[in-house]
Design a protein around this motif. Structure first.
Motif, PDB file in Angstrom:
ATOM      1  N   GLY A 137       0.791  -1.225   0.000  1.00 35.86           N
ATOM      2  CA  GLY A 137       0.000   0.000   0.000  1.00 35.86           C
ATOM      3  C   GLY A 137       0.822   1.273   0.000  1.00 35.86           C
ATOM      4  O   GLY A 137       0.265   2.369  -0.055  1.00 35.86           O
ATOM      5  N   CYS A 138       2.150   1.159   0.062  1.00 36.48           N
ATOM      6  CA  CYS A 138       2.988   2.362   0.020  1.00 36.48           C
ATOM      7  C   CYS A 138       2.907   3.030  -1.349  1.00 36.48           C
ATOM      8  O   CYS A 138       2.778   2.360  -2.369  1.00 36.48           O
ATOM      9  CB  CYS A 138       4.459   2.011   0.295  1.00 36.48           C
ATOM     10  SG  CYS A 138       4.863   1.826   2.027  1.00 36.48           S
ATOM     11  N   GLN A 139       2.982   4.358  -1.346  1.00 35.11           N
ATOM     12  CA  GLN A 139       3.058   5.117  -2.598  1.00 35.11           C
ATOM     13  C   GLN A 139       4.490   5.042  -3.109  1.00 35.11           C
ATOM     14  O   GLN A 139       5.427   5.196  -2.337  1.00 35.11           O
ATOM     15  CB  GLN A 139       2.680   6.588  -2.359  1.00 35.11           C
ATOM     16  CG  GLN A 139       1.251   6.800  -1.902  1.00 35.11           C
ATOM     17  CD  GLN A 139       0.243   6.205  -2.863  1.00 35.11           C
ATOM     18  OE1 GLN A 139       0.328   6.381  -4.059  1.00 35.11           O
ATOM     19  NE2 GLN A 139      -0.705   5.458  -2.311  1.00 35.11           N
ATOM     20  N   VAL A 140       4.629   4.822  -4.410  1.00 31.46           N
ATOM     21  CA  VAL A 140       5.958   4.785  -5.023  1.00 31.46           C
ATOM     22  C   VAL A 140       6.193   6.124  -5.703  1.00 31.46           C
ATOM     23  O   VAL A 140       5.374   6.575  -6.508  1.00 31.46           O
ATOM     24  CB  VAL A 140       6.058   3.626  -6.037  1.00 31.46           C
ATOM     25  CG1 VAL A 140       7.432   3.600  -6.684  1.00 31.46           C
ATOM     26  CG2 VAL A 140       5.769   2.294  -5.343  1.00 31.46           C
ATOM     27  N   ILE A 141       7.303   6.776  -5.341  1.00 26.87           N
ATOM     28  CA  ILE A 141       7.567   8.146  -5.802  1.00 26.87           C
ATOM     29  C   ILE A 141       8.916   8.213  -6.510  1.00 26.87           C
ATOM     30  O   ILE A 141       9.892   7.616  -6.047  1.00 26.87           O
ATOM     31  CB  ILE A 141       7.548   9.102  -4.590  1.00 26.87           C
ATOM     32  CG1 ILE A 141       6.192   8.928  -3.936  1.00 26.87           C
ATOM     33  CG2 ILE A 141       7.885  10.530  -4.992  1.00 26.87           C
ATOM     34  CD1 ILE A 141       5.719   9.837  -2.960  1.00 26.87           C
ATOM     35  N   ASP A 142       8.951   8.902  -7.634  1.00 23.76           N
ATOM     36  CA  ASP A 142      10.198   9.093  -8.375  1.00 23.76           C
ATOM     37  C   ASP A 142      11.128   9.976  -7.545  1.00 23.76           C
ATOM     38  O   ASP A 142      10.756  11.088  -7.159  1.00 23.76           O
ATOM     39  CB  ASP A 142       9.905   9.729  -9.735  1.00 23.76           C
ATOM     40  CG  ASP A 142      11.151   9.831 -10.593  1.00 23.76           C
ATOM     41  OD1 ASP A 142      12.117  10.506 -10.168  1.00 23.76           O
ATOM     42  OD2 ASP A 142      11.158   9.247 -11.690  1.00 23.76           O
ATOM     43  N   ASN A 143      12.313   9.481  -7.269  1.00 20.90           N
ATOM     44  CA  ASN A 143      13.253  10.175  -6.402  1.00 20.90           C
ATOM     45  C   ASN A 143      13.710  11.513  -6.977  1.00 20.90           C
ATOM     46  O   ASN A 143      14.000  12.443  -6.239  1.00 20.90           O
ATOM     47  CB  ASN A 143      14.470   9.268  -6.145  1.00 20.90           C
ATOM     48  CG  ASN A 143      15.211   9.645  -4.887  1.00 20.90           C
ATOM     49  OD1 ASN A 143      14.629  10.130  -3.924  1.00 20.90           O
ATOM     50  ND2 ASN A 143      16.505   9.414  -4.889  1.00 20.90           N
ATOM     51  N   ASP A 144      13.771  11.618  -8.310  1.00 16.25           N
ATOM     52  CA  ASP A 144      14.248  12.845  -8.934  1.00 16.25           C
ATOM     53  C   ASP A 144      13.141  13.884  -9.093  1.00 16.25           C
ATOM     54  O   ASP A 144      13.283  15.033  -8.711  1.00 16.25           O
ATOM     55  CB  ASP A 144      14.859  12.549 -10.311  1.00 16.25           C
ATOM     56  CG  ASP A 144      16.084  11.644 -10.181  1.00 16.25           C
ATOM     57  OD1 ASP A 144      16.786  11.737  -9.154  1.00 16.25           O
ATOM     58  OD2 ASP A 144      16.318  10.836 -11.094  1.00 16.25           O
ATOM     59  N   SER A 145      12.000  13.468  -9.653  1.00 17.41           N
ATOM     60  CA  SER A 145      10.942  14.425  -9.982  1.00 17.41           C
ATOM     61  C   SER A 145       9.902  14.567  -8.874  1.00 17.41           C
ATOM     62  O   SER A 145       9.046  15.442  -8.935  1.00 17.41           O
ATOM     63  CB  SER A 145      10.230  13.989 -11.264  1.00 17.41           C
ATOM     64  OG  SER A 145       9.499  12.794 -11.010  1.00 17.41           O
ATOM     65  N   VAL A 183      17.775   0.797  -7.092  1.00 16.02           N
ATOM     66  CA  VAL A 183      16.421   1.197  -7.468  1.00 16.02           C
ATOM     67  C   VAL A 183      15.682   1.864  -6.313  1.00 16.02           C
ATOM     68  O   VAL A 183      15.164   2.968  -6.444  1.00 16.02           O
ATOM     69  CB  VAL A 183      15.619  -0.034  -7.977  1.00 16.02           C
ATOM     70  CG1 VAL A 183      14.181   0.361  -8.276  1.00 16.02           C
ATOM     71  CG2 VAL A 183      16.281  -0.624  -9.218  1.00 16.02           C
ATOM     72  N   VAL A 184      15.632   1.204  -5.163  1.00 15.21           N
ATOM     73  CA  VAL A 184      14.901   1.739  -4.005  1.00 15.21           C
ATOM     74  C   VAL A 184      15.849   2.626  -3.205  1.00 15.21           C
ATOM     75  O   VAL A 184      16.797   2.157  -2.592  1.00 15.21           O
ATOM     76  CB  VAL A 184      14.342   0.595  -3.128  1.00 15.21           C
ATOM     77  CG1 VAL A 184      13.631   1.168  -1.910  1.00 15.21           C
ATOM     78  CG2 VAL A 184      13.387  -0.275  -3.933  1.00 15.21           C
ATOM     79  N   LYS A 185      15.586   3.932  -3.237  1.00 16.35           N
ATOM     80  CA  LYS A 185      16.495   4.894  -2.606  1.00 16.35           C
ATOM     81  C   LYS A 185      16.140   5.181  -1.149  1.00 16.35           C
ATOM     82  O   LYS A 185      16.995   5.420  -0.332  1.00 16.35           O
ATOM     83  CB  LYS A 185      16.499   6.211  -3.408  1.00 16.35           C
ATOM     84  CG  LYS A 185      17.060   6.044  -4.814  1.00 16.35           C
ATOM     85  CD  LYS A 185      18.470   5.479  -4.770  1.00 16.35           C
ATOM     86  CE  LYS A 185      19.073   5.288  -6.135  1.00 16.35           C
ATOM     87  NZ  LYS A 185      20.363   4.598  -6.096  1.00 16.35           N
ATOM     88  N   LYS A 186      14.835   5.188  -0.841  1.00 18.05           N
ATOM     89  CA  LYS A 186      14.427   5.500   0.535  1.00 18.05           C
ATOM     90  C   LYS A 186      13.062   4.882   0.797  1.00 18.05           C
ATOM     91  O   LYS A 186      12.170   4.981  -0.029  1.00 18.05           O
ATOM     92  CB  LYS A 186      14.365   7.015   0.712  1.00 18.05           C
ATOM     93  CG  LYS A 186      13.967   7.446   2.115  1.00 18.05           C
ATOM     94  CD  LYS A 186      13.979   8.973   2.255  1.00 18.05           C
ATOM     95  CE  LYS A 186      13.276   9.376   3.520  1.00 18.05           C
ATOM     96  NZ  LYS A 186      12.463  10.557   3.369  1.00 18.05           N
ATOM     97  N   VAL A 187      12.938   4.221   1.961  1.00 20.51           N
ATOM     98  CA  VAL A 187      11.654   3.663   2.373  1.00 20.51           C
ATOM     99  C   VAL A 187      11.214   4.439   3.607  1.00 20.51           C
ATOM    100  O   VAL A 187      11.912   4.465   4.617  1.00 20.51           O
ATOM    101  CB  VAL A 187      11.769   2.151   2.692  1.00 20.51           C
ATOM    102  CG1 VAL A 187      10.443   1.618   3.204  1.00 20.51           C
ATOM    103  CG2 VAL A 187      12.214   1.381   1.454  1.00 20.51           C
ATOM    104  N   ASP A 188      10.075   5.112   3.496  1.00 21.39           N
ATOM    105  CA  ASP A 188       9.531   5.912   4.594  1.00 21.39           C
ATOM    106  C   ASP A 188       8.248   5.226   5.069  1.00 21.39           C
ATOM    107  O   ASP A 188       7.162   5.526   4.592  1.00 21.39           O
ATOM    108  CB  ASP A 188       9.266   7.334   4.082  1.00 21.39           C
ATOM    109  CG  ASP A 188       8.647   8.231   5.132  1.00 21.39           C
ATOM    110  OD1 ASP A 188       8.353   7.760   6.251  1.00 21.39           O
ATOM    111  OD2 ASP A 188       8.438   9.426   4.832  1.00 21.39           O
ATOM    112  N   VAL A 189       8.427   4.264   5.999  1.00 19.48           N
ATOM    113  CA  VAL A 189       7.302   3.453   6.469  1.00 19.48           C
ATOM    114  C   VAL A 189       6.250   4.330   7.156  1.00 19.48           C
ATOM    115  O   VAL A 189       5.060   4.139   6.971  1.00 19.48           O
ATOM    116  CB  VAL A 189       7.811   2.335   7.417  1.00 19.48           C
ATOM    117  CG1 VAL A 189       6.663   1.644   8.115  1.00 19.48           C
ATOM    118  CG2 VAL A 189       8.628   1.319   6.621  1.00 19.48           C
ATOM    119  N   GLU A 190       6.714   5.302   7.945  1.00 14.40           N
ATOM    120  CA  GLU A 190       5.802   6.186   8.687  1.00 14.40           C
ATOM    121  C   GLU A 190       4.759   6.824   7.759  1.00 14.40           C
ATOM    122  O   GLU A 190       3.579   6.845   8.054  1.00 14.40           O
ATOM    123  CB  GLU A 190       6.569   7.346   9.347  1.00 14.40           C
ATOM    124  CG  GLU A 190       7.647   6.921  10.298  1.00 14.40           C
ATOM    125  CD  GLU A 190       7.099   6.650  11.684  1.00 14.40           C
ATOM    126  OE1 GLU A 190       6.614   7.598  12.322  1.00 14.40           O
ATOM    127  OE2 GLU A 190       7.170   5.484  12.112  1.00 14.40           O
TER     128      GLU A 190
END
Length: 171
Positions: free
Chosen positions: A103-111, A148-155
């Motif tokens: 259910g986490c949102q996947v976000i482009d790290n650059d844009s 590929v996965v740069k940061k996981v923000d579980v909170e």
């Protein structure tokens, strides 16, 4: 208190109360180590202390201090073992529970653009792969690797990624 499923009791094994369980956990070595405390899903007040656990074919065999013969073990067939949130140990850095990733949102790290949402997780080999469902309904698998996965923000239920060429079906 929150409880999480660990294993389903399938059958008894031998005459001394040992139980054959199918896993629902990613951490059987920790869950079935001596001294680990588990409860029954339908009776969380009944705490069972692991005496010892070992892998057996695609299952695990577990002995509990409180279950000493086959008659006691028989009564547990079909029940689900759970662990309380309080008894879960801290996960190592970079390791997450499936429930934290789903259910986490996947976000482009650059844009900072939202790509989609994690809808499934599989463990085919060395690393997990996460299924991303895009807003347009397209899906693609995301390897859970540092590149590929740069940061996981579980909170905040957000995962920041850098997509490599060829991961998504882009026209």
């Amino acid at each position: 208190m929150q409880y999480y499923d660990v294993a389903k009791i399938i059958n008894t094994h031998g005459l001394n109360g040992e139980l054959k369980v199918s896993l629902i956990t990613d951490f059987p070595e920790e869950r079935f180590s001596a001294g680990s405390e588990l409860a029954l899903k339908d009776d969380t007040d009944r705490v069972l202390t692991v005496k010892k656990g070992r892998p057996f074919k695609q299952f695990w065999l577990v002995e509990f201090e409180e279950i000493t013969d086959i008659d006691q073990a028989e009564k547990l067939k079909g029940k689900t073992l759970v662990i309380s949130e309080a008894n879960q140990q801290e996960l190592p850095e970079g390791v997450y529970y499936y429930r934290d990733i789903m259910g986490c949102q996947v976000i482009d790290n650059d844009s900072n653009e939202e790509i989609g949402e994690i809808t499934d997780i599989e463990s085919p080999g060395a690393n997990d792969i996460w299924l991303v469902k895009e807003k347009n309904g397209n899906e693609f698998w995301l390897p859970y690797i540092k590149d590929v996965v740069k940061k996981v923000d579980v909170e905040n239920k957000k995962i920041y990624v850098e997509l490599m060429e060829g991961l998504r079906d882009e026209d």
